[in-house]
Write an enzyme that holds these catalytic residues in place. Structure first.
Site, PDB file in Angstrom:
ATOM      1  N   CYS A   2      -4.876 -53.714 111.401  1.00 50.49           N
ATOM      2  CA  CYS A   2      -6.175 -53.320 112.409  1.00 50.49           C
ATOM      3  C   CYS A   2      -5.600 -53.761 113.980  1.00 50.49           C
ATOM      4  CB  CYS A   2      -7.097 -54.243 112.075  1.00 50.49           C
ATOM      5  SG  CYS A   2      -7.818 -54.153 110.431  1.00 50.49           S
ATOM      6  N   ARG A  27      -2.183 -49.314 114.118  1.00 50.70           N
ATOM      7  CA  ARG A  27      -2.271 -50.297 113.260  1.00 50.70           C
ATOM      8  C   ARG A  27      -3.345 -49.944 112.307  1.00 50.70           C
ATOM      9  NH1 ARG A  27      -0.167 -54.788 115.686  1.00 50.70           N
ATOM     10  NH2 ARG A  27      -1.339 -56.146 114.076  1.00 50.70           N
ATOM     11  N   TRP A  75      -7.962 -50.700 109.742  1.00 47.90           N
ATOM     12  CA  TRP A  75      -7.109 -50.345 108.445  1.00 47.90           C
ATOM     13  C   TRP A  75      -7.799 -51.107 107.187  1.00 47.90           C
ATOM     14  CZ3 TRP A  75      -3.763 -52.311 104.446  1.00 47.90           C
ATOM     15  CH2 TRP A  75      -3.206 -51.517 103.905  1.00 47.90           C
ATOM     16  N   ASN A 100      -8.029 -59.222 112.490  1.00 44.70           N
ATOM     17  CA  ASN A 100      -6.957 -58.461 112.059  1.00 44.70           C
ATOM     18  C   ASN A 100      -6.271 -59.517 110.759  1.00 44.70           C
ATOM     19  OD1 ASN A 100      -4.385 -57.331 111.402  1.00 44.70           O
ATOM     20  ND2 ASN A 100      -3.619 -58.078 113.411  1.00 44.70           N
ATOM     21  N   GLY A 101      -6.265 -59.159 109.829  1.00 48.21           N
ATOM     22  CA  GLY A 101      -5.517 -59.950 108.848  1.00 48.21           C
ATOM     23  C   GLY A 101      -6.387 -59.772 107.512  1.00 48.21           C
ATOM     24  N   GLU A 483      15.435 -42.542 102.091  1.00 47.06           N
ATOM     25  CA  GLU A 483      14.814 -42.535 103.608  1.00 47.06           C
ATOM     26  C   GLU A 483      14.148 -41.016 103.661  1.00 47.06           C
ATOM     27  OE1 GLU A 483      13.347 -44.394 105.178  1.00 47.06           O
ATOM     28  OE2 GLU A 483      13.147 -43.283 107.379  1.00 47.06           O
ATOM     29  N   LYS A 487      10.310 -40.109 104.049  1.00 48.03           N
ATOM     30  CA  LYS A 487       9.625 -39.464 105.122  1.00 48.03           C
ATOM     31  C   LYS A 487       8.861 -38.079 104.787  1.00 48.03           C
ATOM     32  CE  LYS A 487      10.034 -41.375 107.635  1.00 48.03           C
ATOM     33  NZ  LYS A 487      10.525 -42.897 107.686  1.00 48.03           N
ATOM     34  N   GLU A 490       5.658 -39.511 103.144  1.00 47.40           N
ATOM     35  CA  GLU A 490       4.581 -40.113 104.029  1.00 47.40           C
ATOM     36  C   GLU A 490       3.727 -38.930 104.691  1.00 47.40           C
ATOM     37  OE1 GLU A 490       6.308 -44.016 106.003  1.00 47.40           O
ATOM     38  OE2 GLU A 490       7.502 -42.517 106.410  1.00 47.40           O
ATOM     39  N   HIS A 506      19.889 -39.282  83.657  1.00 47.49           N
ATOM     40  CA  HIS A 506      19.199 -40.474  82.952  1.00 47.49           C
ATOM     41  C   HIS A 506      17.694 -40.242  82.727  1.00 47.49           C
ATOM     42  CE1 HIS A 506      23.172 -41.849  82.183  1.00 47.49           C
ATOM     43  NE2 HIS A 506      23.390 -41.996  83.400  1.00 47.49           N
ATOM     44  N   LYS A 605       1.001 -48.266 110.743  1.00 56.48           N
ATOM     45  CA  LYS A 605       2.433 -48.446 111.213  1.00 56.48           C
ATOM     46  C   LYS A 605       2.597 -49.695 111.255  1.00 56.48           C
ATOM     47  CE  LYS A 605       5.771 -47.296 114.277  1.00 56.48           C
ATOM     48  NZ  LYS A 605       6.725 -46.579 113.042  1.00 56.48           N
TER      49      LYS A 605
HETATM   50  C1  G6P Z   1       5.100 -49.466 107.299  1.00 55.61           C
HETATM   51  C2  G6P Z   1       5.298 -48.339 108.259  1.00 55.61           C
HETATM   52  C3  G6P Z   1       6.749 -47.890 107.829  1.00 55.61           C
HETATM   53  C4  G6P Z   1       7.627 -49.129 108.100  1.00 55.61           C
HETATM   54  C5  G6P Z   1       7.202 -50.347 107.272  1.00 55.61           C
HETATM   55  C6  G6P Z   1       8.007 -51.615 107.622  1.00 55.61           C
HETATM   56  O1  G6P Z   1       4.809 -49.179 105.912  1.00 55.61           O
HETATM   57  O2  G6P Z   1       4.364 -47.376 108.020  1.00 55.61           O
HETATM   58  O3  G6P Z   1       7.123 -46.867 108.626  1.00 55.61           O
HETATM   59  O4  G6P Z   1       8.825 -48.854 107.914  1.00 55.61           O
HETATM   60  O5  G6P Z   1       5.688 -50.613 107.664  1.00 55.61           O
HETATM   61  O6  G6P Z   1       7.549 -51.921 108.867  1.00 55.61           O
HETATM   62  P1  G6P Z   1       8.466 -52.815 109.910  1.00 55.61           P
HETATM   63  O7  G6P Z   1       7.709 -52.941 111.274  1.00 55.61           O
HETATM   64  O8  G6P Z   1       8.579 -54.242 109.394  1.00 55.61           O
HETATM   65  O9  G6P Z   1       9.916 -52.099 110.067  1.00 55.61           O
END
Ligand code: G6P
Length: 610
Positions: A2, A27, A75, A100-101, A483, A487, A490, A506, A605
């Site tokens: 948030c 956020r 969020w 927030n939290g 990764e 991507k 996501e 396997h 994010k």
């Molecule tokens: C969230 C974001 C990801 C990120 C992860 C860790 O899930 O959507 O993109 O990799 O958090 O975030 P950080 O800020 O600790 O790299």
């Protein structure tokens, strides 16, 4: 998570709240709302389900002006995304709170407050905060002390902003475990979850510390720390510019950030490379003495940052000869693990505020890890403040929820650490010198890979109608495959999984058919022949292969889709280059599917809750 933005100004604060919220949408974007104080002391609240744009529409339809207000973009954690659960929450008409939290003891507080006659209009954990402050006001405390008393009774993590109808000149704030910054201007004062929300209004910031409670007004900043002592926190000038967070000519932030990678890598290397050595002072003045003692590495991180750690594990062991384990931060913090002597705990995080990573760092200190290092993209974040050593990735603000330039700059930063530690172990000076050279050339090499954009865009339609995809890699390219799959899932919402290619037979091979595209990360390295055998296993079952390979890999493209990745660098840095086409693939597939690329559903994010 948030985002919070609050302010008091001599001018109308409402446009500032909206602009700040827009900048905090990374956020969370389930709902947004503001509460402002009207001239007669009444509070006026406007909330909307969905993004800040919806709130702006509503405010355009029902305009309001005010000198003091608080705002929030949500969020959802407790209670579904809905207008009723949107912040601010108001207690008895006169006290508005944004939060927030997570308040872990909200149920117990709610029960006691219900018994005391308080009513609840949402399912959030936040509503109890306003009521608790109200209870202390009713007991005779002034607003500052009431907020302090209430904050002391909250368990969990929070940053809060409080607006009282009875107090025209001040806003209250408290933080524990979630970030909060005060922005100071000549004719206004602001509170926000992130300095980036405030840069259009001021560059002068005071970062609150854990446990702080503050009251702010124009010309007023009073802070009391966790022990109840009045404290002064330094005023810092933010180096963020408002323009750095603009999208410019790009269609999406993610696209902009993918294309910024050459510059971001160059900025991350800037000032850190001597002629043939890494300048270890970049890690802090204590670094040399600490590095001399380090015998092992433990890396903790979440999401994309975790994948960066997984790549680096191969480097630390193969190049530096230093044992390295990588663990997801949320597992590490709750696992009873053995603390190795003379280990360096490395926490990697773009934001520096990810709750699990931050807590993993704290837990490591409690357990007696000798040394800690944060690799982070946000100066003044909690993680950088709490680690012994820090190395900033200079990627610039990353707005797209799916991380791109943060990842490649993390890889580069980790390579700097490999070199700094490696010279004390297995790495010889000549290898260090050649890696330093190749690092310098890396931005140009990444630039060359970006030229594949059109080629990848042309392949994306083959993916866009699929429901599942498999990514394969071996060795250091296995985490690159992880990764790539992350991507894709996501931002395109296609179910994508990555496997170390040797694991294919396997289990996952059972899934392979013509509707399951298999993406192979296949540079010409010593494992290529093994990977080719795995790809034959796919081909034999009618699977369709999309292969990212370099010129030396020797694929013929008769029945596979082949993308030739220019790899003008040393083998060890090839994973950085192979990351880029996978980012572009996810981006172009998402474009075709019409998803919200920068703000994919259900994600955020910066994840400041467990
Ligand atoms: C969230 C974001 C990801 C990120 C992860 C860790 O899930 O959507 O993109 O990799 O958090 O975030 P950080 O800020 O600790 O790299």
């Amino acid at each position: 998570m948030c985002g919070i933005v609050c302010g008091i100004a001599r001018h109308d604060i409402v446009p500032d709240l909206l602009e700040g919220l827009r900048r905090l949408e990374y956020r969370g974007y389930d709902s947004a709302g503001i509460a402002v104080r009207l001239d007669d002391g009444r509070l006026h609240r406007v909330r909307a389900l969905g993004k800040v744009m919806e709130l702006a529409r509503r405010l355009a339809a029902e305009p309001v002006t005010s000198h003091a207000g608080i705002g929030h973009t949500r969020w959802a954690t407790h209670g579904a995304p809905s207008e009723a659960n949107a912040h601010p929450h108001i207690s008895r008409g006169e006290l508005a709170v944004v939060h927030n939290g997570i308040i872990e003891n909200h149920a117990a507080l709610r029960e006691a407050q219900r018994a005391a006659g308080f009513e609840f209009t949402s399912q959030t954990d936040t509503e109890v905060i306003g009521h608790q402050i109200r209870r202390h006001l009713d007991a005779g405390l002034d607003l500052f002390d009431a907020v302090r008393a209430a904050a002391a009774e909250l368990h969990g993590a929070f940053a809060i902003g409080v607006l009282s109808g009875a107090e025209p000149d001040r806003l209250l704030a408290a933080r524990r475990g979630s970030p909060l910054v005060v922005g100071v201007a000549a004719d206004a004062v602001y509170l926000a979850s992130d300095a980036a929300a405030l840069v259009p209004f001021t560059q002068d910031m005071v970062f609150l510390q854990d446990g702080d409670v503050a009251e702010v007004g124009i010309g007023l900043l009073r802070i009391v720390d966790a022990h109840g002592q009045p404290v002064q926190r330094p005023l810092r000038r933010s180096s963020l510019s408002a323009a750095a967070t603009e999208r410019g000519a790009y269609r999406h932030y993610m696209q902009k950030e993918i294309f910024e990678q050459p510059q971001a890598i160059a900025d991350t290397l800037d000032g850190r490379l001597g002629e043939s050595r890494v300048l270890e002072a970049a890690f802090g003045t204590e670094a040399a003495a600490i590095f001399d003692r380090v015998r092992e590495l433990r890396i903790v991180a979440c999401g994309t940052s975790y994948h960066a750690g997984c790549v680096a594990r191969y480097w630390f062991e193969a190049l530096a000869g230093v044992p390295c384990q990588v663990e997801i931060a949320s597992e590490f913090r709750y696992r009873d693990s053995v603390v190795p002597a003379d280990a360096l705990l490395v926490a990697i995080s773009q934001s520096g505020e990810t709750a699990d990573t931050l807590e993993a760092l704290r837990e490591a200190r409690r357990r007696g890890y000798a040394h800690t290092l944060a690799i982070c993209n946000v100066p003044e974040s909690s993680l950088t403040r709490e680690a012994d050593l820090k190395l900033m990735t200079h990627a610039g603000p990353e707005i797209g929820v799916a991380s791109t330039k943060a990842f490649t700059t993390q890889l580069v930063s980790l390579m700097l650490l490999v070199l700094a530690l490696g010279r004390r172990h297995r790495l010889d000076a000549a290898t260090e010198a050649s890696l330093v050279d190749e690092l310098r050339r890396l931005p140009a090499a990444v630039q060359a890979v970006l030229a594949l954009d059109d080629t990848i865009a042309a392949l994306a339609p083959d993916f866009a109608d699929k429901h599942h995809a498999l990514f394969l890699g071996r060795g250091v390219h296995y985490p690159v495959a992880l990764e790539g799959a992350l991507k894709l899932k996501e931002i395109s919402y296609i179910h994508a999984e990555a496997y170390a290619a040797g694991e294919l037979k396997h289990g996952p091979l059972a899934l392979v058919d013509a509707d399951m595209p298999v993406v192979a990360v296949a540079p010409s390295d010593p494992l290529l022949e093994k990977l080719k055998s795995n790809m034959e296993e796919v081909r034999a079952r009618g699977g369709r292969l999309l292969v990212f390979a370099d010129a030396g890999a020797g694929f013929d493209d008769t029945d596979i889709a082949l993308v030739e990745v220019p790899t003008d660098t040393i083998d060890h840095l090839v994973p950085v280059l192979f990351t880029v086409p996978l980012q572009l693939l996810a981006y172009h597939v998402a474009l075709i599917r019409g998803t919200d690329v920068d703000q994919p559903r259900n994600l955020a994010k910066s994840v400041t809750v467990e």
